[in-house]
Design an enzyme around this catalytic site. Structure first.
Site, PDB file in Angstrom:
ATOM      1  N   ARG A  53       0.828  -1.216   0.000  1.00  0.00           N
ATOM      2  CA  ARG A  53       0.000   0.000   0.000  1.00  0.00           C
ATOM      3  C   ARG A  53       0.856   1.256   0.000  1.00  0.00           C
ATOM      4  O   ARG A  53       0.384   2.340  -0.296  1.00  0.00           O
ATOM      5  CB  ARG A  53      -0.974   0.005   1.197  1.00  0.00           C
ATOM      6  CG  ARG A  53      -1.863   1.229   1.217  1.00  0.00           C
ATOM      7  CD  ARG A  53      -3.109   1.153   2.107  1.00  0.00           C
ATOM      8  NE  ARG A  53      -3.005   0.274   3.237  1.00  0.00           N
ATOM      9  CZ  ARG A  53      -2.329   0.543   4.363  1.00  0.00           C
ATOM     10  NH1 ARG A  53      -1.701   1.675   4.502  1.00  0.00           N
ATOM     11  NH2 ARG A  53      -2.301  -0.346   5.327  1.00  0.00           N
ATOM     12  N   TYR A 109     -15.679  19.470 -12.890  1.00  0.00           N
ATOM     13  CA  TYR A 109     -16.077  18.066 -12.933  1.00  0.00           C
ATOM     14  C   TYR A 109     -17.249  17.803 -11.988  1.00  0.00           C
ATOM     15  O   TYR A 109     -17.307  18.327 -10.878  1.00  0.00           O
ATOM     16  CB  TYR A 109     -14.881  17.180 -12.571  1.00  0.00           C
ATOM     17  CG  TYR A 109     -15.214  15.720 -12.660  1.00  0.00           C
ATOM     18  CD1 TYR A 109     -15.591  15.160 -13.870  1.00  0.00           C
ATOM     19  CD2 TYR A 109     -15.172  14.908 -11.538  1.00  0.00           C
ATOM     20  CE1 TYR A 109     -15.927  13.831 -13.960  1.00  0.00           C
ATOM     21  CE2 TYR A 109     -15.496  13.569 -11.615  1.00  0.00           C
ATOM     22  CZ  TYR A 109     -15.876  13.039 -12.836  1.00  0.00           C
ATOM     23  OH  TYR A 109     -16.205  11.721 -12.915  1.00  0.00           O
ATOM     24  N   ASP A 178      -6.503  21.042 -12.200  1.00  0.00           N
ATOM     25  CA  ASP A 178      -6.954  19.771 -12.770  1.00  0.00           C
ATOM     26  C   ASP A 178      -6.654  19.823 -14.268  1.00  0.00           C
ATOM     27  O   ASP A 178      -7.278  20.568 -15.016  1.00  0.00           O
ATOM     28  CB  ASP A 178      -8.460  19.583 -12.519  1.00  0.00           C
ATOM     29  CG  ASP A 178      -8.973  18.234 -13.036  1.00  0.00           C
ATOM     30  OD1 ASP A 178      -8.407  17.722 -14.026  1.00  0.00           O
ATOM     31  OD2 ASP A 178      -9.951  17.703 -12.475  1.00  0.00           O
ATOM     32  N   LYS A 203      -8.693   9.369 -18.639  1.00  0.00           N
ATOM     33  CA  LYS A 203      -9.115  10.026 -19.875  1.00  0.00           C
ATOM     34  C   LYS A 203      -7.991   9.986 -20.921  1.00  0.00           C
ATOM     35  O   LYS A 203      -7.474   8.921 -21.189  1.00  0.00           O
ATOM     36  CB  LYS A 203      -9.569  11.451 -19.549  1.00  0.00           C
ATOM     37  CG  LYS A 203     -10.472  11.559 -18.306  1.00  0.00           C
ATOM     38  CD  LYS A 203     -11.854  10.993 -18.561  1.00  0.00           C
ATOM     39  CE  LYS A 203     -12.701  10.873 -17.300  1.00  0.00           C
ATOM     40  NZ  LYS A 203     -12.882  12.092 -16.520  1.00  0.00           N
TER      41      LYS A 203
HETATM   42  C1  LIG Z   1     -13.114  12.247 -15.107  1.00  0.00           C
HETATM   43  C2  LIG Z   1     -12.615  13.452 -14.428  1.00  0.00           C
HETATM   44  C3  LIG Z   1     -12.268  13.411 -13.082  1.00  0.00           C
HETATM   45  C4  LIG Z   1     -12.447  12.167 -12.230  1.00  0.00           C
HETATM   46  O1  LIG Z   1     -11.605  11.156 -12.649  1.00  0.00           O
HETATM   47  P1  LIG Z   1     -11.889   9.591 -12.334  1.00  0.00           P
HETATM   48  O2  LIG Z   1     -10.691   8.931 -12.900  1.00  0.00           O
HETATM   49  O3  LIG Z   1     -13.180   9.251 -13.008  1.00  0.00           O
HETATM   50  O4  LIG Z   1     -11.985   9.465 -10.861  1.00  0.00           O
HETATM   51  C5  LIG Z   1     -11.769  14.569 -12.510  1.00  0.00           C
HETATM   52  N1  LIG Z   1     -11.627  15.701 -13.209  1.00  0.00           N
HETATM   53  C6  LIG Z   1     -11.972  15.781 -14.505  1.00  0.00           C
HETATM   54  C7  LIG Z   1     -11.801  17.066 -15.229  1.00  0.00           C
HETATM   55  C8  LIG Z   1     -12.488  14.661 -15.148  1.00  0.00           C
HETATM   56  O5  LIG Z   1     -12.847  14.748 -16.431  1.00  0.00           O
END
Ligand SMILES: *Cc1c(COP(=O)(O)O)cnc(C)c1O
Length: 379
Positions: A53, A109, A178, A203
């Protein structure tokens, strides 16, 4: 050392070599995933590898690779997580305490409101403002952390990261960006002055729509240690297989992003000419309200295009009519996807709002499919 004395290399060179260990005779180029809950550890329990972990050699390679893309030639630390939300939560919950204030985007998000609810329950003051027009500046005073999402998902608004960072730092406020939509090949938040670059690697970063992953990168090793400690507490660790697949995917990041961003612009231009399309947004379009700021801080404009069709029914007919584009959420994958974002209920968007993620198909095929589906969707 994966790259001989980096900084002058191009994105493609960097992507294919990122995070690779020194060549060892008879060993593979990218070592396979290490599946281990614990490691042999006689005597004093010191690292690098003790318990699964805390650390894992497959994460180490991936974290080095991501760091080399986020901040070429710089000394940074990256912490990999099981998902983007795990990475976001790690920054929020490791940096904020009761009595602190945080500024979140109100158009980011769709899980950010869930984060807000938790932070407020722990006594953190949460302020929100839209991404566009640098509106977050107006509620910055005395905040401990400013959270930026640019381009915002799904509205594709852009704010001026350098300006926000400058004003935030002047008041002792930390800044996290982000960077999910842009990927490090599209935007480098740390170069723009941010303290944390955070992303969902579910993504575009991994790009195949088959794994969930996230990361946090920072140049400050004390903050990196706090984020890593949070990962140990919450246990939101990536599986070794996912981490290895992600590293393997990074080798094609440049090819994917280059193709997908170029095609996104081609699609956006084709949509501009359509009378049923309104609210068209893509930061790469010269006429887009985000373009000027995006052109100053982004290296590529992303693979997402958003637009509005005249109502829910027409949007649904459009999605059903597409043959090369899957009706699915998420974005940044090699296979194009599109969805009517309003179906989730979490975003302030019109019923006919479509978020379109452009994949790696031939752009002519993709545009033809979209135009045909638009024709077929007409009332
Ligand atoms: C999808 C997304 C997230 C969350 O990511 P996960 O991998 O689904 O937890 C956070 N910020 C943005 C801009 C996203 O598109």
């Amino acid at each position: 050392m994966s790259l001989p004395e980096d900084t002058g290399f191009g994105d493609g060179t960097r992507a294919v070599r990122a995070g690779l260990p020194d060549p060892v005779k008879y060993e593979p180029t990218l070592p396979g995933p290490v599946f281990a809950a614990h490691f042999h550890l006689p005597g004093e329990p010191t690292g690098p590898y003790t318990y699964g972990r805390d650390e894992n050699p497959t994460w180490t390679h991936l974290e080095r690779a991501i760091g080399e893309l986020e901040a070429p030639g710089e000394s940074v630390e990256t912490v990999a997580f099981a998902s983007g939300m795990a990475a976001i939560s790690a920054v929020a919950f490791s940096q904020l305490r009761a009595g602190d204030a945080v500024v979140l985007p109100d158009d980011g998000y769709q899980a950010l409101p869930l984060l807000r609810e938790r932070l407020e329950a722990y006594g953190v003051e949460v302020r929100t403002a839209p991404t566009g027009g640098n509106a977050q500046l107006r509620v910055l005073e005395g905040a401990r952390l400013l959270w930026i999402e640019t381009p915002s998902n799904p509205g594709l608004d852009v704010c001026d990261v350098r300006l926000l960072v400058e004003r935030a730092h002047a008041g002792g406020t930390l800044v996290a960006v982000d960077n999910t939509l842009a990927t490090p090949l599209g935007q480098r938040p740390l170069e723009l002055g941010a303290d944390f670059s955070v992303a969902s690697d579910t993504k575009g970063m991994t790009g195949h729509g088959d794994i969930l992953l996230g990361h946090v990168t920072t140049a400050d090793s004390a903050r990196a240690a706090e984020v890593r400690r949070w990962r140990k507490i919450a246990g939101a660790i990536p599986g070794p297989m996912e981490a290895w697949l992600a590293h393997r995917s990074l080798a094609t990041l440049h090819l994917r992003v280059e193709r997908q961003c170029a095609s996104a612009l081609v699609l956006a231009r084709a949509l501009e000419a359509r009378p049923e399309v309104s609210g068209l947004r893509h930061p790469g379009l010269p006429g887009d309200p985000s373009h000027a700021v995006a052109a100053r801080q982004m290296r590529r404009f992303g693979s997402v295009v958003s637009f509005v069709l005249p109502g829910r029914e027409q949007a649904e007919r459009f999605l059903e009519g597409l043959r090369l584009v899957d009706d699915a959420t998420s974005f940044g994958g090699v296979r194009s996807t599109a969805e009517r974002r309003g179906r989730w209920g979490g975003d302030a968007v019109p019923e006919g709002f479509i978020r379109f993620s452009v994949g790696a198909e031939d752009p002519e095929d993709l545009v033809a499919d979209v135009l045909r589906a638009l024709d077929a969707s007409a009332p």
